[in-house]
Scaffold this motif. Structure first.
Motif, PDB file in Angstrom:
ATOM      1  N   ASP A   1      -6.732  19.466  -5.161  1.00 46.51           N
ATOM      2  CA  ASP A   1      -5.424  20.217  -5.355  1.00 46.51           C
ATOM      3  C   ASP A   1      -5.112  20.136  -6.763  1.00 46.51           C
ATOM      4  O   ASP A   1      -4.444  19.021  -7.184  1.00 46.51           O
ATOM      5  N   PRO A   2      -5.260  21.153  -7.587  1.00 42.58           N
ATOM      6  CA  PRO A   2      -4.846  21.000  -9.132  1.00 42.58           C
ATOM      7  C   PRO A   2      -3.391  20.777  -9.438  1.00 42.58           C
ATOM      8  O   PRO A   2      -2.961  20.181 -10.540  1.00 42.58           O
ATOM      9  N   ASN A   3      -2.602  21.277  -8.331  1.00 41.62           N
ATOM     10  CA  ASN A   3      -1.032  21.226  -8.536  1.00 41.62           C
ATOM     11  C   ASN A   3      -0.567  19.910  -7.903  1.00 41.62           C
ATOM     12  O   ASN A   3       0.747  19.710  -7.869  1.00 41.62           O
ATOM     13  N   HIS A   4      -1.573  18.680  -7.203  1.00 45.48           N
ATOM     14  CA  HIS A   4      -0.781  17.589  -7.039  1.00 45.48           C
ATOM     15  C   HIS A   4       0.182  17.075  -7.530  1.00 45.48           C
ATOM     16  O   HIS A   4      -0.109  16.835  -8.888  1.00 45.48           O
ATOM     17  N   PHE A   5       1.183  16.915  -7.166  1.00 41.77           N
ATOM     18  CA  PHE A   5       2.333  16.059  -7.951  1.00 41.77           C
ATOM     19  C   PHE A   5       2.553  14.760  -7.744  1.00 41.77           C
ATOM     20  O   PHE A   5       2.536  14.145  -6.421  1.00 41.77           O
ATOM     21  N   SER A   6       2.525  13.925  -8.702  1.00 45.73           N
ATOM     22  CA  SER A   6       2.957  12.548  -8.546  1.00 45.73           C
ATOM     23  C   SER A   6       3.807  12.227  -9.816  1.00 45.73           C
ATOM     24  O   SER A   6       3.369  12.580 -11.035  1.00 45.73           O
ATOM     25  N   ALA A   7       4.956  11.502  -9.361  1.00 46.46           N
ATOM     26  CA  ALA A   7       5.792  11.042 -10.389  1.00 46.46           C
ATOM     27  C   ALA A   7       5.314  10.050 -11.446  1.00 46.46           C
ATOM     28  O   ALA A   7       5.744  10.063 -12.615  1.00 46.46           O
ATOM     29  N   HIS A   8       4.205   9.309 -11.459  1.00 46.70           N
ATOM     30  CA  HIS A   8       3.802   8.146 -12.079  1.00 46.70           C
ATOM     31  C   HIS A   8       2.373   8.363 -12.792  1.00 46.70           C
ATOM     32  O   HIS A   8       1.895   7.530 -13.450  1.00 46.70           O
ATOM     33  N   CYS A   9       1.806   9.301 -12.567  1.00 49.66           N
ATOM     34  CA  CYS A   9       0.618   9.545 -13.056  1.00 49.66           C
ATOM     35  C   CYS A   9      -0.167  11.047 -12.899  1.00 49.66           C
ATOM     36  O   CYS A   9       0.510  11.840 -12.041  1.00 49.66           O
TER      37      CYS A   9
ATOM     38  N   LEU B   1       0.719  -1.316  -0.124  1.00 50.85           N
ATOM     39  CA  LEU B   1       0.012   0.014  -0.025  1.00 50.85           C
ATOM     40  C   LEU B   1       0.790   1.338   0.084  1.00 50.85           C
ATOM     41  O   LEU B   1       0.604   2.418  -0.753  1.00 50.85           O
ATOM     42  N   ASP B   2       1.914   1.188   0.880  1.00 48.41           N
ATOM     43  CA  ASP B   2       2.927   2.455   0.977  1.00 48.41           C
ATOM     44  C   ASP B   2       3.313   2.546  -0.397  1.00 48.41           C
ATOM     45  O   ASP B   2       3.589   3.929  -0.890  1.00 48.41           O
ATOM     46  N   LYS B   3       3.827   1.669  -1.224  1.00 47.75           N
ATOM     47  CA  LYS B   3       4.187   1.855  -2.605  1.00 47.75           C
ATOM     48  C   LYS B   3       3.296   2.533  -3.652  1.00 47.75           C
ATOM     49  O   LYS B   3       3.729   3.265  -4.336  1.00 47.75           O
ATOM     50  N   ILE B   4       1.909   1.828  -3.569  1.00 49.04           N
ATOM     51  CA  ILE B   4       1.072   2.442  -4.297  1.00 49.04           C
ATOM     52  C   ILE B   4       0.659   4.061  -3.962  1.00 49.04           C
ATOM     53  O   ILE B   4       0.805   4.565  -4.927  1.00 49.04           O
ATOM     54  N   LEU B   5       0.527   4.212  -2.505  1.00 48.18           N
ATOM     55  CA  LEU B   5       0.428   5.747  -2.303  1.00 48.18           C
ATOM     56  C   LEU B   5       1.535   6.556  -2.890  1.00 48.18           C
ATOM     57  O   LEU B   5       1.449   7.758  -3.334  1.00 48.18           O
TER      58      LEU B   5
ATOM     59  N   ASP C   1      -7.321   2.198 -11.040  1.00 45.94           N
ATOM     60  CA  ASP C   1      -8.431   2.719  -9.758  1.00 45.94           C
ATOM     61  C   ASP C   1      -7.576   3.804  -8.973  1.00 45.94           C
ATOM     62  O   ASP C   1      -8.377   4.853  -8.792  1.00 45.94           O
ATOM     63  N   PHE C   2      -6.277   3.599  -8.668  1.00 48.58           N
ATOM     64  CA  PHE C   2      -5.765   4.624  -7.888  1.00 48.58           C
ATOM     65  C   PHE C   2      -5.354   5.780  -9.127  1.00 48.58           C
ATOM     66  O   PHE C   2      -5.326   7.063  -8.554  1.00 48.58           O
ATOM     67  N   LYS C   3      -5.185   5.507 -10.041  1.00 48.60           N
ATOM     68  CA  LYS C   3      -4.941   6.772 -11.136  1.00 48.60           C
ATOM     69  C   LYS C   3      -6.214   7.603 -11.041  1.00 48.60           C
ATOM     70  O   LYS C   3      -6.343   8.740 -11.406  1.00 48.60           O
ATOM     71  N   LYS C   4      -7.550   6.906 -11.058  1.00 49.61           N
ATOM     72  CA  LYS C   4      -8.631   7.825 -10.910  1.00 49.61           C
ATOM     73  C   LYS C   4      -8.740   8.471  -9.923  1.00 49.61           C
ATOM     74  O   LYS C   4      -9.348   9.675  -9.856  1.00 49.61           O
ATOM     75  N   VAL C   5      -8.222   7.895  -8.559  1.00 47.66           N
ATOM     76  CA  VAL C   5      -8.410   8.751  -7.516  1.00 47.66           C
ATOM     77  C   VAL C   5      -7.420   9.772  -7.395  1.00 47.66           C
ATOM     78  O   VAL C   5      -7.820  10.875  -7.027  1.00 47.66           O
ATOM     79  N   VAL C   6      -6.102   9.810  -8.230  1.00 47.67           N
ATOM     80  CA  VAL C   6      -5.317  10.827  -8.288  1.00 47.67           C
ATOM     81  C   VAL C   6      -6.040  11.870  -9.167  1.00 47.67           C
ATOM     82  O   VAL C   6      -5.955  13.323  -8.975  1.00 47.67           O
ATOM     83  N   ALA C   7      -6.711  11.933 -10.417  1.00 45.21           N
ATOM     84  CA  ALA C   7      -7.381  12.689 -11.297  1.00 45.21           C
ATOM     85  C   ALA C   7      -8.320  13.377 -10.408  1.00 45.21           C
ATOM     86  O   ALA C   7      -8.735  14.659 -10.333  1.00 45.21           O
TER      87      ALA C   7
ATOM     88  N   PHE D   1       1.214  10.535  -2.707  1.00 43.61           N
ATOM     89  CA  PHE D   1       0.562  10.537  -1.463  1.00 43.61           C
ATOM     90  C   PHE D   1       1.327  10.078  -0.004  1.00 43.61           C
ATOM     91  O   PHE D   1       2.169   9.014  -0.566  1.00 43.61           O
ATOM     92  N   THR D   2       1.340  10.850   0.829  1.00 43.18           N
ATOM     93  CA  THR D   2       2.102  10.180   1.871  1.00 43.18           C
ATOM     94  C   THR D   2       1.181   9.847   3.205  1.00 43.18           C
ATOM     95  O   THR D   2       0.105  10.729   3.116  1.00 43.18           O
ATOM     96  N   ARG D   3       1.230   9.136   3.931  1.00 43.48           N
ATOM     97  CA  ARG D   3       0.486   8.833   5.336  1.00 43.48           C
ATOM     98  C   ARG D   3       0.266  10.019   6.110  1.00 43.48           C
ATOM     99  O   ARG D   3      -0.725  10.404   6.608  1.00 43.48           O
ATOM    100  N   GLU D   4       1.518  10.845   6.146  1.00 41.25           N
ATOM    101  CA  GLU D   4       1.609  11.819   7.123  1.00 41.25           C
ATOM    102  C   GLU D   4       0.692  13.067   6.733  1.00 41.25           C
ATOM    103  O   GLU D   4      -0.146  13.699   7.453  1.00 41.25           O
ATOM    104  N   GLU D   5       0.629  13.205   5.378  1.00 45.16           N
ATOM    105  CA  GLU D   5      -0.215  14.410   4.793  1.00 45.16           C
ATOM    106  C   GLU D   5      -1.709  13.953   4.026  1.00 45.16           C
ATOM    107  O   GLU D   5      -2.564  14.760   4.530  1.00 45.16           O
ATOM    108  N   HIS D   6      -1.690  13.134   3.249  1.00 41.79           N
ATOM    109  CA  HIS D   6      -2.736  12.975   2.348  1.00 41.79           C
ATOM    110  C   HIS D   6      -3.784  12.050   2.627  1.00 41.79           C
ATOM    111  O   HIS D   6      -5.009  12.147   2.113  1.00 41.79           O
TER     112      HIS D   6
END
Ligand code: URA
Ligand code: SF4
Length: 203
Positions: free
Chosen positions: A195-203, A72-76, A182-188, A81-86
């Motif tokens: 947060d329109p500026n949310h950064f993720s390296a993979h999606c 789960l941590d890898k997916i997040l 499914d997780f890509k849909k969550v990020v979108a 996403f981090t556990r501490e913030e998101h």
């Protein structure tokens, strides 16, 4: 949210967490080592809901720190996403069922009010249900995870994304690709609503 409202929410949330940690409302209190009341940021906009603590979670009192938790941590992380913030991570039952059996209907029923209170206090924008127990336990006992995963649904004004439990991905790696969709849909959705500026390296 205003400062005062935040402070009130924090107080209620901490009281709730303390109450959960002392709970003896079902049989699981007799065999647990620690209650796993949930962890992460109570102000997070994403809530993840699993089934219940396993061996390592019971030992430490922290949600998703065993093999499933590492995945789960890898997916997040891939989502940025981090556990501490998101996110805030909770479970249908807060105490470990012996031998990791499924929680019984009586156990789920005893524990559900805690999850419902956590949801109300955290008031997330997005709820991710990890696996069949979370989907059935929170929303509909007849729902099938294989049929419902990957599709947004609304539940009491909350946006809900059901997906596979990380343990299912470990047992059956061919499910990793659909779960990632499914997780890509969550990020979108997070970019759209939080947060329109949310950064993720993979999606
Ligand atoms: N599996 C779950 O469903 N929850 C945990 O906290 C750990 C493993
Ligand atoms: Fe209480 Fe839930 Fe633990 Fe049962 S599983 S003892 S209801 S906290």
């Amino acid at each position: 949210m205003g400062y005062l409202k935040h402070a009130k929410m924090n107080t209620s949330f901490n009281l709730l967490q303390e109450e959960i940690k002392k709970c003896t409302k079902c049989e699981l209190c007799k065999t647990r080592t620690n209650v796993v009341a949930g962890s992460g940021n109570p102000q997070a906009k994403i809530m993840l809901i699993g089934e219940g603590p396993g061996y390592y979670e019971d030992q430490k009192g922290v949600a998703f720190i065993g093999k499933s938790g590492q995945l789960l941590d890898k997916i997040l992380a891939a989502c940025g996403f981090t556990r501490e913030e998101h996110v805030f991570i909770s479970n249908i039952v807060k105490c470990r069922p012996p031998e990791n059996r499924d929680p019984t209907p009586a156990e789920r029923e005893a524990c559900l009010p805690y999850l419902l209170q956590q949801i109300e206090l955290i008031h997330p924008t997005i709820i991710i249900l990890l696996g069949a127990t979370a989907l059935k336990g929170l929303i509909d006992p007849r729902a099938r995870i294989t049929k419902e995963r990957g599709e947004w649904r609304t539940w009491h004004h909350y946006l809900v994304m059901p997906t596979y439990h990380p343990s299912a991905l470990l047992r059956n790696p061919s499910l990793k690709r659909p779960a990632w969709e499914d997780f890509k849909k969550v990020v979108a959705k997070y970019r759209e609503l939080v947060d329109p500026n949310h950064f993720s390296a993979h999606c």
